[in-house]
Design an enzyme around this catalytic site. Structure first.
Site, PDB file in Angstrom:
ATOM      1  N   ASP A   1       4.560  10.948   1.728  1.00 35.69           N
ATOM      2  CA  ASP A   1       3.937   9.627   1.758  1.00 35.69           C
ATOM      3  C   ASP A   1       3.379   9.297   3.144  1.00 35.69           C
ATOM      4  O   ASP A   1       2.306   8.715   3.256  1.00 35.69           O
ATOM      5  CB  ASP A   1       4.977   8.569   1.345  1.00 35.69           C
ATOM      6  CG  ASP A   1       4.373   7.178   1.287  1.00 35.69           C
ATOM      7  OD1 ASP A   1       3.242   7.049   0.794  1.00 35.69           O
ATOM      8  OD2 ASP A   1       5.028   6.211   1.751  1.00 35.69           O
TER       9      ASP A   1
ATOM     10  N   LYS B   1      -5.108   8.972  -1.418  1.00 38.54           N
ATOM     11  CA  LYS B   1      -4.051   9.936  -1.174  1.00 38.54           C
ATOM     12  C   LYS B   1      -2.982   9.802  -2.269  1.00 38.54           C
ATOM     13  O   LYS B   1      -2.911   8.732  -2.883  1.00 38.54           O
ATOM     14  CB  LYS B   1      -3.447   9.747   0.205  1.00 38.54           C
ATOM     15  CG  LYS B   1      -2.764   8.388   0.383  1.00 38.54           C
ATOM     16  CD  LYS B   1      -1.790   8.384   1.495  1.00 38.54           C
ATOM     17  CE  LYS B   1      -0.550   7.715   0.984  1.00 38.54           C
ATOM     18  NZ  LYS B   1       0.541   7.600   1.840  1.00 38.54           N
TER      19      LYS B   1
ATOM     20  N   LYS C   1      12.316   4.373   5.517  1.00 41.96           N
ATOM     21  CA  LYS C   1      12.405   3.045   4.900  1.00 41.96           C
ATOM     22  C   LYS C   1      13.808   2.478   5.077  1.00 41.96           C
ATOM     23  O   LYS C   1      14.755   3.234   5.291  1.00 41.96           O
ATOM     24  CB  LYS C   1      12.160   3.181   3.392  1.00 41.96           C
ATOM     25  CG  LYS C   1      10.711   3.342   3.008  1.00 41.96           C
ATOM     26  CD  LYS C   1      10.570   3.237   1.494  1.00 41.96           C
ATOM     27  CE  LYS C   1       9.134   3.227   1.072  1.00 41.96           C
ATOM     28  NZ  LYS C   1       8.375   2.073   1.561  1.00 41.96           N
TER      29      LYS C   1
ATOM     30  N   HIS D   1      -0.726  10.370   7.116  1.00 36.29           N
ATOM     31  CA  HIS D   1      -0.941   9.415   8.212  1.00 36.29           C
ATOM     32  C   HIS D   1      -0.522   9.955   9.590  1.00 36.29           C
ATOM     33  O   HIS D   1      -1.286   9.917  10.541  1.00 36.29           O
ATOM     34  CB  HIS D   1      -0.147   8.134   7.979  1.00 36.29           C
ATOM     35  CG  HIS D   1      -0.400   7.482   6.654  1.00 36.29           C
ATOM     36  ND1 HIS D   1      -1.650   7.322   6.121  1.00 36.29           N
ATOM     37  CD2 HIS D   1       0.454   6.917   5.762  1.00 36.29           C
ATOM     38  CE1 HIS D   1      -1.545   6.691   4.958  1.00 36.29           C
ATOM     39  NE2 HIS D   1      -0.285   6.444   4.719  1.00 36.29           N
TER      40      HIS D   1
ATOM     41  N   GLU E   1      10.229   1.516   8.866  1.00 42.06           N
ATOM     42  CA  GLU E   1      10.078   0.146   8.364  1.00 42.06           C
ATOM     43  C   GLU E   1      11.385  -0.387   7.825  1.00 42.06           C
ATOM     44  O   GLU E   1      12.250   0.375   7.374  1.00 42.06           O
ATOM     45  CB  GLU E   1       8.952   0.043   7.331  1.00 42.06           C
ATOM     46  CG  GLU E   1       9.094   0.907   6.125  1.00 42.06           C
ATOM     47  CD  GLU E   1       7.912   0.747   5.154  1.00 42.06           C
ATOM     48  OE1 GLU E   1       6.959   0.030   5.457  1.00 42.06           O
ATOM     49  OE2 GLU E   1       7.993   1.346   4.077  1.00 42.06           O
TER      50      GLU E   1
ATOM     51  N   LYS F   1      -7.197   1.798  10.919  1.00 40.88           N
ATOM     52  CA  LYS F   1      -6.418   0.843  11.729  1.00 40.88           C
ATOM     53  C   LYS F   1      -6.995   0.796  13.137  1.00 40.88           C
ATOM     54  O   LYS F   1      -7.240   1.835  13.752  1.00 40.88           O
ATOM     55  CB  LYS F   1      -4.953   1.288  11.801  1.00 40.88           C
ATOM     56  CG  LYS F   1      -4.172   0.983  10.531  1.00 40.88           C
ATOM     57  CD  LYS F   1      -2.719   1.314  10.736  1.00 40.88           C
ATOM     58  CE  LYS F   1      -1.924   1.126   9.478  1.00 40.88           C
ATOM     59  NZ  LYS F   1      -1.653  -0.268   9.124  1.00 40.88           N
TER      60      LYS F   1
ATOM     61  N   HIS G   1      -5.976   5.252   4.978  1.00 41.36           N
ATOM     62  CA  HIS G   1      -6.332   3.958   5.589  1.00 41.36           C
ATOM     63  C   HIS G   1      -5.799   3.827   7.017  1.00 41.36           C
ATOM     64  O   HIS G   1      -6.200   2.938   7.746  1.00 41.36           O
ATOM     65  CB  HIS G   1      -5.885   2.793   4.697  1.00 41.36           C
ATOM     66  CG  HIS G   1      -4.413   2.590   4.644  1.00 41.36           C
ATOM     67  ND1 HIS G   1      -3.603   3.301   3.805  1.00 41.36           N
ATOM     68  CD2 HIS G   1      -3.597   1.765   5.345  1.00 41.36           C
ATOM     69  CE1 HIS G   1      -2.353   2.913   3.978  1.00 41.36           C
ATOM     70  NE2 HIS G   1      -2.326   1.980   4.909  1.00 41.36           N
TER      71      HIS G   1
HETATM   72  P1  NDP Z   1      -1.033   1.799 -10.257  1.00 41.37           P
HETATM   73  O1  NDP Z   1      -0.105   2.598 -11.103  1.00 41.37           O
HETATM   74  O2  NDP Z   1      -0.645   0.419  -9.887  1.00 41.37           O
HETATM   75  O3  NDP Z   1      -2.476   1.726 -10.963  1.00 41.37           O
HETATM   76  C1  NDP Z   1      -3.034   2.824 -11.590  1.00 41.37           C
HETATM   77  C2  NDP Z   1      -4.308   2.407 -12.265  1.00 41.37           C
HETATM   78  O4  NDP Z   1      -4.850   3.553 -12.909  1.00 41.37           O
HETATM   79  C3  NDP Z   1      -4.157   1.328 -13.323  1.00 41.37           C
HETATM   80  O5  NDP Z   1      -5.243   0.445 -13.184  1.00 41.37           O
HETATM   81  C4  NDP Z   1      -4.307   2.108 -14.616  1.00 41.37           C
HETATM   82  O6  NDP Z   1      -4.979   1.354 -15.624  1.00 41.37           O
HETATM   83  C5  NDP Z   1      -5.291   3.148 -14.190  1.00 41.37           C
HETATM   84  N1  NDP Z   1      -5.344   4.298 -15.107  1.00 41.37           N
HETATM   85  C6  NDP Z   1      -4.384   5.210 -15.373  1.00 41.37           C
HETATM   86  N2  NDP Z   1      -4.851   6.122 -16.275  1.00 41.37           N
HETATM   87  C7  NDP Z   1      -6.129   5.766 -16.547  1.00 41.37           C
HETATM   88  C8  NDP Z   1      -7.139   6.303 -17.380  1.00 41.37           C
HETATM   89  N3  NDP Z   1      -6.943   7.399 -18.099  1.00 41.37           N
HETATM   90  N4  NDP Z   1      -8.337   5.678 -17.411  1.00 41.37           N
HETATM   91  C9  NDP Z   1      -8.567   4.564 -16.669  1.00 41.37           C
HETATM   92  N5  NDP Z   1      -7.648   4.007 -15.861  1.00 41.37           N
HETATM   93  C10 NDP Z   1      -6.450   4.607 -15.809  1.00 41.37           C
HETATM   94  O7  NDP Z   1      -1.297   2.694  -8.955  1.00 41.37           O
HETATM   95  P2  NDP Z   1      -1.718   2.188  -7.490  1.00 41.37           P
HETATM   96  O8  NDP Z   1      -2.795   1.196  -7.613  1.00 41.37           O
HETATM   97  O9  NDP Z   1      -0.497   1.821  -6.732  1.00 41.37           O
HETATM   98  O10 NDP Z   1      -2.241   3.532  -6.814  1.00 41.37           O
HETATM   99  C11 NDP Z   1      -3.482   4.112  -7.137  1.00 41.37           C
HETATM  100  C12 NDP Z   1      -3.758   5.256  -6.160  1.00 41.37           C
HETATM  101  O11 NDP Z   1      -3.778   4.743  -4.839  1.00 41.37           O
HETATM  102  C13 NDP Z   1      -2.677   6.344  -6.153  1.00 41.37           C
HETATM  103  O12 NDP Z   1      -3.290   7.575  -5.909  1.00 41.37           O
HETATM  104  C14 NDP Z   1      -1.802   5.979  -4.966  1.00 41.37           C
HETATM  105  O13 NDP Z   1      -1.170   7.112  -4.410  1.00 41.37           O
HETATM  106  C15 NDP Z   1      -2.851   5.435  -3.999  1.00 41.37           C
HETATM  107  N6  NDP Z   1      -2.316   4.507  -3.014  1.00 41.37           N
HETATM  108  C16 NDP Z   1      -1.675   3.367  -3.395  1.00 41.37           C
HETATM  109  C17 NDP Z   1      -1.203   2.496  -2.446  1.00 41.37           C
HETATM  110  C18 NDP Z   1      -0.508   1.223  -2.845  1.00 41.37           C
HETATM  111  O14 NDP Z   1       0.010   0.548  -1.939  1.00 41.37           O
HETATM  112  N7  NDP Z   1      -0.475   0.861  -4.124  1.00 41.37           N
HETATM  113  C19 NDP Z   1      -1.358   2.765  -0.999  1.00 41.37           C
HETATM  114  C20 NDP Z   1      -2.098   3.970  -0.712  1.00 41.37           C
HETATM  115  C21 NDP Z   1      -2.535   4.793  -1.692  1.00 41.37           C
HETATM  116  P3  NDP Z   1      -4.202   0.648 -16.843  1.00 41.37           P
HETATM  117  O15 NDP Z   1      -3.126  -0.177 -16.203  1.00 41.37           O
HETATM  118  O16 NDP Z   1      -5.253  -0.117 -17.493  1.00 41.37           O
HETATM  119  O17 NDP Z   1      -3.620   1.804 -17.628  1.00 41.37           O
END
Ligand code: NDP
Length: 465
Positions: free
Chosen positions: A232, A145, A335, A237, A213, A179, A175
């Protein structure tokens, strides 16, 4: 083969889980720990994790990241070692078609592509996937999402996905559906005679679904400031939880029946009146949550105050069918509030006649289904302790042990097995946006004031407690 044997064979088959965005927060904090709890409960599973992102990790650096994530999550050492023994990493820019082709070429049938990427990058990568032919047989797509940004973009994204794989191989992740408290709604509602007959507008006056929260932004401005509480939490959710609270009786727990019934109730769900009356929004100012000093949201690093992102949102909807007509469902999430409150509150109407001759100090029945921790509390009216001529409230309470498998583990189990029971079907994602779109429009036009509340409080003055 019997269904049990089929399920066992499905679990034992080797599956490759490719995580795109493997260097991100979701992977290390939720996905890998969730997978570990699944493998701990179902050790017969055979899952190989292939990480991919832009970072040029060496094999040792990747292994160290995975180990750290699993150790922090207190994964069982045997499970941690099993994951580490087979995991690998490929530096991949998912927006480079040749690199994507290379990655896909080596994948075995039935692999999972998990998009743990920024939402716009996911859509662009899917547009490239739609041009690649052939794709590995049985490839499954798992999409995080937010799914789209409004109804129109969600519908467009759905159309794009149908050009890649069939709907049964597309898993839109929420997710909250993993739950145990949400799944247990089915058991409570339909496994007991005492609840289902009163689960309607004859007996229930209103329903609150709350996810408040105490946590503030916690350094997540990059994600949160572009979304806010409505997108969000409520758009995804809380509307899905509402659908499970309000849906008609389920005959069998399978992906067609459950998702048909959820879609059915969402199609009848609308805001109660115009968006400016049916929604509220607010943003926290500086305050104290417990002993922690919290800066104002606008002063948090990475926040752009001009975006006017809300940190507390509330919408009131109604389900226009004969079971629920006239019952408001209030969905609220925020929040930096004074207390963590996650749950579903079903408020019952007062009895038709109050007995004369007794002092009635009791409020009508309320059934509270708490999430994290998972609790059931039923407030009933009883004769008073020490004064049987006065009525008062007594609460019957139980705590239910959490499932050992984390929500992301439950979700991954469904994807690896190709069972989309706990994933969001395309039409359901669009319905959720259809319900909140008028609110987004009213807020963009500033028709609803952006109120404030001090961090650590219960919210702005005048909002229902
Ligand atoms: P981050 O910003 O922490 O991570 C994003 C990732 O995408 C990094 O690994 C980055 O790699 C990679 N990336 C970006 N551009 C490219 C590209 N062109 N090719 C390959 N890899 C790429 O985001 P999150 O992990 O927090 O979130 C990811 C998804 O999950 C989002 O859609 C978010 O909404 C969803 N989400 C996140 C939650 C959370 O708690 N974090 C909870 C629920 C959903 P690099 O660093 O190597 O550039």
């Amino acid at each position: 083969m019997s269904p049990t044997k089929q399920a066992r064979a499905r679990r034992a088959a080797e599956r490759t889980l490719v995580i795109l965005g493997a260097s991100g927060d979701l992977t290390t904090r939720l996905l890998l720990p969730g997978l570990a709890t699944l493998l701990e409960s179902e050790p017969e599973r055979n899952v190989r994790v292939l990480g991919a992102a832009m970072e040029p990790y060496t094999p040792a650096q990747w292994t160290k990241r995975v180990r750290t994530s699993l150790t922090k999550a207190k994964a069982a050492p045997a499970v941690r070692d099993t994951i580490l023994a087979s995991t690998a990493y490929r530096k991949t820019n998912v927006l480079d078609k040749a690199a994507l082709v290379d990655l896909l070429e080596d994948l075995p049938p039935e692999s999972v592509l998990y998009f743990a990427l920024p939402p716009q990058v996911t859509i662009q990568a899917c547009a490239l996937l739609a041009e690649i032919d052939p794709l590995p047989k049985g490839l499954k797509l798992a999409l995080e999402k937010p799914f789209g940004f409004d109804k129109a973009s969600a519908a467009k994204f759905n159309r794009l996905l149908t050009r890649i794989v069939p709907e049964e191989q597309t898993f839109r992740i929420d997710h909250f559906l993993g739950k145990s408290a949400v799944l247990n709604l089915l058991g409570l509602r339909f496994g007991n005679r005492v609840f289902e007959p009163i689960w309607n507008n004859v007996n229930i006056s209103h329903v609150d679904i709350v996810a408040d929260e105490t946590l503030a932004l916690e350094g997540r401005a990059g994600y949160y400031d572009g979304n806010g509480a409505l997108k969000d939490m409520i758009q995804s959710h809380l509307l899905l939880i509402m659908a499970m609270v309000a849906m008609e009786e389920i005959a069998s727990v399978d992906e067609v029946e459950l998702r048909d019934l959820m879609a059915h109730v969402l199609r009848s769900t609308h805001l109660v009146g115009p968006a400016k009356k049916a929604s509220r929004r607010a943003r926290y100012t500086a305050g104290k949550v417990g002993r922690r000093e919290i800066p104002a949201y606008v002063d948090e690093p990475g926040v752009d105050p001009d975006r006017r992102t809300e940190t507390l949102a509330e919408i009131t909807v109604e389900v226009r069918n004969s079971r629920w007509a006239g019952v408001p469902f209030r969905l609220r999430s925020g929040k930096a509030l004074g207390a963590d409150r996650r749950g579903i509150y079903l408020h019952f109407k007062p009895v038709a006649h109050s007995m004369t001759g007794l002092v009635d100090s009791a409020t009508p029945n309320c059934l509270k289904l708490g999430m994290s921790p998972e609790t059931i509390e039923l407030t009933v009216t009883t004769n008073g302790e020490g004064d049987p001529f006065e009525l008062e409230n007594t609460t019957l309470a139980a705590t239910i042990g959490d499932s050992h498998i984390r929500p992301y583990g439950e979700i991954l189990a469904g994807i690896l097995d190709g069972v989309p029971l706990l994933s969001v079907r395309g039409d359901i994602a669009e319905e959720c946006w259809r319900i909140v779109d008028p609110v987004l429009k009213a807020w963009a036009k500033d028709e609803v004031p952006l109120q404030t509340y001090p961090a650590g409080s219960a919210g702005p003055r005048g909002w229902p407690a």
